[in-house]
Enzyme design. Structure first.
Site, PDB file in Angstrom:
ATOM      1  N   GLN A 123       0.807  -1.213   0.000  1.00 52.40           N
ATOM      2  CA  GLN A 123       0.000   0.000   0.000  1.00 52.40           C
ATOM      3  C   GLN A 123       0.842   1.265   0.000  1.00 52.40           C
ATOM      4  OE1 GLN A 123      -1.626  -1.001   4.088  1.00 52.40           O
ATOM      5  NE2 GLN A 123      -1.527   1.218   4.340  1.00 52.40           N
ATOM      6  N   CYS A 129      -5.111   0.548   3.611  1.00 50.34           N
ATOM      7  CA  CYS A 129      -5.152  -0.865   4.000  1.00 50.34           C
ATOM      8  C   CYS A 129      -6.546  -1.454   3.814  1.00 50.34           C
ATOM      9  CB  CYS A 129      -4.704  -1.020   5.443  1.00 50.34           C
ATOM     10  SG  CYS A 129      -5.741  -0.133   6.639  1.00 50.34           S
ATOM     11  N   HIS A 263      -6.030  -1.108  11.445  1.00 53.53           N
ATOM     12  CA  HIS A 263      -5.404  -1.615  10.228  1.00 53.53           C
ATOM     13  C   HIS A 263      -6.231  -2.747   9.632  1.00 53.53           C
ATOM     14  CE1 HIS A 263      -2.251  -2.298   7.364  1.00 53.53           C
ATOM     15  NE2 HIS A 263      -1.890  -3.465   7.857  1.00 53.53           N
TER      16      HIS A 263
END
Length: 315
Positions: A123, A129, A263
């Site tokens: 990423q 993410c 995340h």
């Protein structure tokens, strides 16, 4: 005293040597004014790595490409899951596990080995993410339904899925991204809409190559339900990716107790290693991080909150 001074000098020289090797290995580019600060942060992280590894906890820290960053810098650049409390909405859309199902310790699932997972992606310094977790789940679901594994576009989600509540490189949610794909009638291929790691581009129109019909959520904290979902397909999950993630080198991480989800990643397997039951997770920080881009988390303790916001698409 002389010996102590000599030892300190040798350590300083070794740290500088490791830093120069780190710069070369990861092709780091610094302004001259920041080199000293980056070296000092690198040195502090080396200390954390050494202290952790001396404990022999069954997993190691290592000099990753993020070893020149503070925890705060790392979090601002390489995560991007914008958690929202939406338990009521999730409760209306729950995955139903078979009656009496449990997270068996003897389970062995690996969707990577079964061909339902694309190679590890990166990423970069964009909080996207959530998009990578989404595409991974879609790629797996479509492969299992059609027999064809097609990499789909994270950049399309970054550029186009804002109306559903996502914020490009400033974060998003996998469920919101699934909603965009459904409303859009599918998502384009990675080849047709390639990733650039920027969130300031206008949305492009491309032909959809993969479609989903809906998505399901796993009940918060339900590892048995999560195992049931994983037995069907790869699953999007959110985790608390603290310092252990930043410097993760390998092994089964067993002391990840944080629950501040920040995340988005992809759950792709489960197994047992030397008596430790683990979950296998695909990350989006490149293949040089962790175990070739993957991390294993101890099963049975909702490690890093991985069972608190799990979902998967249906085809």
């Amino acid at each position: 005293m002389f010996t102590a001074m000599a030892g300190a000098t040798m350590a300083a020289v070794d740290h500088k040597f490791q830093f120069m090797n780190f710069i070369k290995t990861h092709d780091k580019k610094y302004e001259s004014s920041e080199i000293s600060a980056r070296f000092e942060q690198f040195r502090l992280n080396l200390k954390k790595i050494a202290e952790h590894n001396a404990k022999n906890e069954g997993w190691t820290m290592a000099v990753t490409e993020f070893a020149d960053l503070s925890e705060e810098e790392f979090a601002s650049m390489f995560k991007g899951y914008n958690h929202r409390n939406q338990e009521y909405m999730r409760s209306q859309n729950l995955h139903t596990a078979p009656k009496g199902y449990s997270a068996s310790k003897a389970v062995d699932i690996d969707w990577v080995a079964k061909g339902a997972v694309t190679p590890v992606k990166d990423q970069a310094s964009c909080g996207s993410c959530w998009a990578f977790s989404t595409t991974g789940a879609v790629e797996g679901a479509v492969q299992l339904a059609t027999g064809t594994l097609t990499a789909v576009s994270e950049q399309q989600l970054v550029d186009c899925a804002g109306a559903e509540g996502n914020e490009g490189c400033n974060g998003g949610l996998m469920d919101d991204a699934f909603s965009y794909i459904i409303k859009n009638g599918g998502i384009g291929s990675e080849d047709a809409y390639s990733y650039n790691g920027k969130g300031d581009e206008s949305c492009k129109q491309v032909t959809s190559v993969s479609k989903i019909s809906g998505f399901k959520d796993v009940k918060k904290g339900d590892e048995a339900g999560l195992m049931s979902a994983l037995s069907q397909q790869p699953v999007s999950i959110a985790v608390d990716a603290g310092l252990g993630w930043q410097l993760y080198g390998g092994g089964v991480m067993k002391n990840c107790k944080g629950k501040q989800l920040d995340h988005g990643v992809l759950l792709v397997g489960a197994g047992t290693d030397d008596g430790k039951d683990y979950w296998k997770v695909k990350n989006s920080w490149g293949a040089s991080w962790g175990e070739s881009g993957y991390v294993r988390l101890l099963r049975g303790m909702d490690a890093c909150g991985l069972a608190d916001s799990a979902s998967y698409p249906t085809v």
